[in-house]
Design a protein around this motif. Structure first.
Motif: not given
Length: 240
Positions: A172-173, A182-183, A187-188, A203-207
């Motif tokens: 989230s921005g 970061f929390a 969670a997402l 897999f899950v990638e994170v932005a």
């Protein structure tokens, strides 16, 4: 209706090169994604596809190409095809695909997030690519599902055989600070791992935010495309 979509999108025409991977990418266009963030997704995908590292993998096997399709999603009936199935055999093919992605105009988005419906739409697309050695669906999103079929309720018999679903979670921005961001990401990511991603090697990638989307997309593309390229090249070398 989904099966009808698959029939309309079946690959047709004259004989063509083998397909080593079909990759469908679903982009979140719900109203939680503002105009700037929406463009960052499209531009981020275009930039990632054009990076030197990704192009090296895309064109590593001229006799076995990669096909991609791109769509955007929000509420249960709201999925729009941005790029129909496109075979990436040459840099010119890639340039045409990127031009189409960058030129797409956003339609009115629903105020809801229907990940389950987005999954089923992606499955219909991949149903139309049965000849590819590997089939992958990528869903990018910045929130949990809140309408339509829940992704965890979509049974395995509704997933095309051998299909992997990967996720790209976008932080989230909001202005609550990095600790909250970061929390939220943690969670997402856990939600996607438990309910959305599935299949071989999923897999899950994170932005960290939409401003990080291009870099995260490049990491994800390299991870999922390189494995099939390296594996097939290794099999070819071992057979000689």
């Amino acid at each position: 209706m989904i099966r009808a979509l698959a029939c309309l999108l079946i690959w047709s025409g004259a004989a063509h090169a083998a397909c080593r991977q079909a990759l469908a990418l679903g982009l979140d266009m719900s109203t939680s994604v503002d105009t700037v963030e929406y463009r960052l997704q499209l531009e981020g995908l275009a930039s990632a596809l054009q990076s030197d590292a990704v192009q090296e993998v895309l064109f590593a096997q001229p006799d076995a190409s990669i096909r991609i399709a791109v769509y955007e999603w929000s509420g249960p009936p709201n999925q729009t095809l941005v790029l129909p199935w496109t075979e990436l055999r040459t840099p010119a093919d890639l340039a045409d695909a990127v031009r189409t992605i960058r030129g797409h105009k956003r339609i009115t988005a629903a105020p809801t997030t229907a990940i389950g419906a987005a999954l089923l739409y992606g499955f219909a697309l991949l149903d139309a690519q049965p000849d590819c050695w590997k089939r992958t669906l990528d869903l990018s999103g910045d929130g949990e599902t809140n309408t339509g079929p829940r992704p965890e309720d979509i049974s395995s018999d509704r997933t095309p055989p051998g299909v992997s679903v990967n996720g790209l979670v976008i932080g989230s921005g909001n202005a609550r600070g990095d600790d909250h961001r970061f929390a939220d990401i943690k969670a997402l990511s856990a939600y996607y791992r438990s309910n959305v991603v599935r299949g071989p090697g999923a897999f899950v990638e994170v932005a960290l935010g939409f401003e990080d989307y291009a870099a995260a997309m490049e990491r994800k593309l390299l991870r999922e495309l390189a494995s099939i390229a390296i594996g097939q090249l290794g099999d070819s070398a071992n057979s000689r």
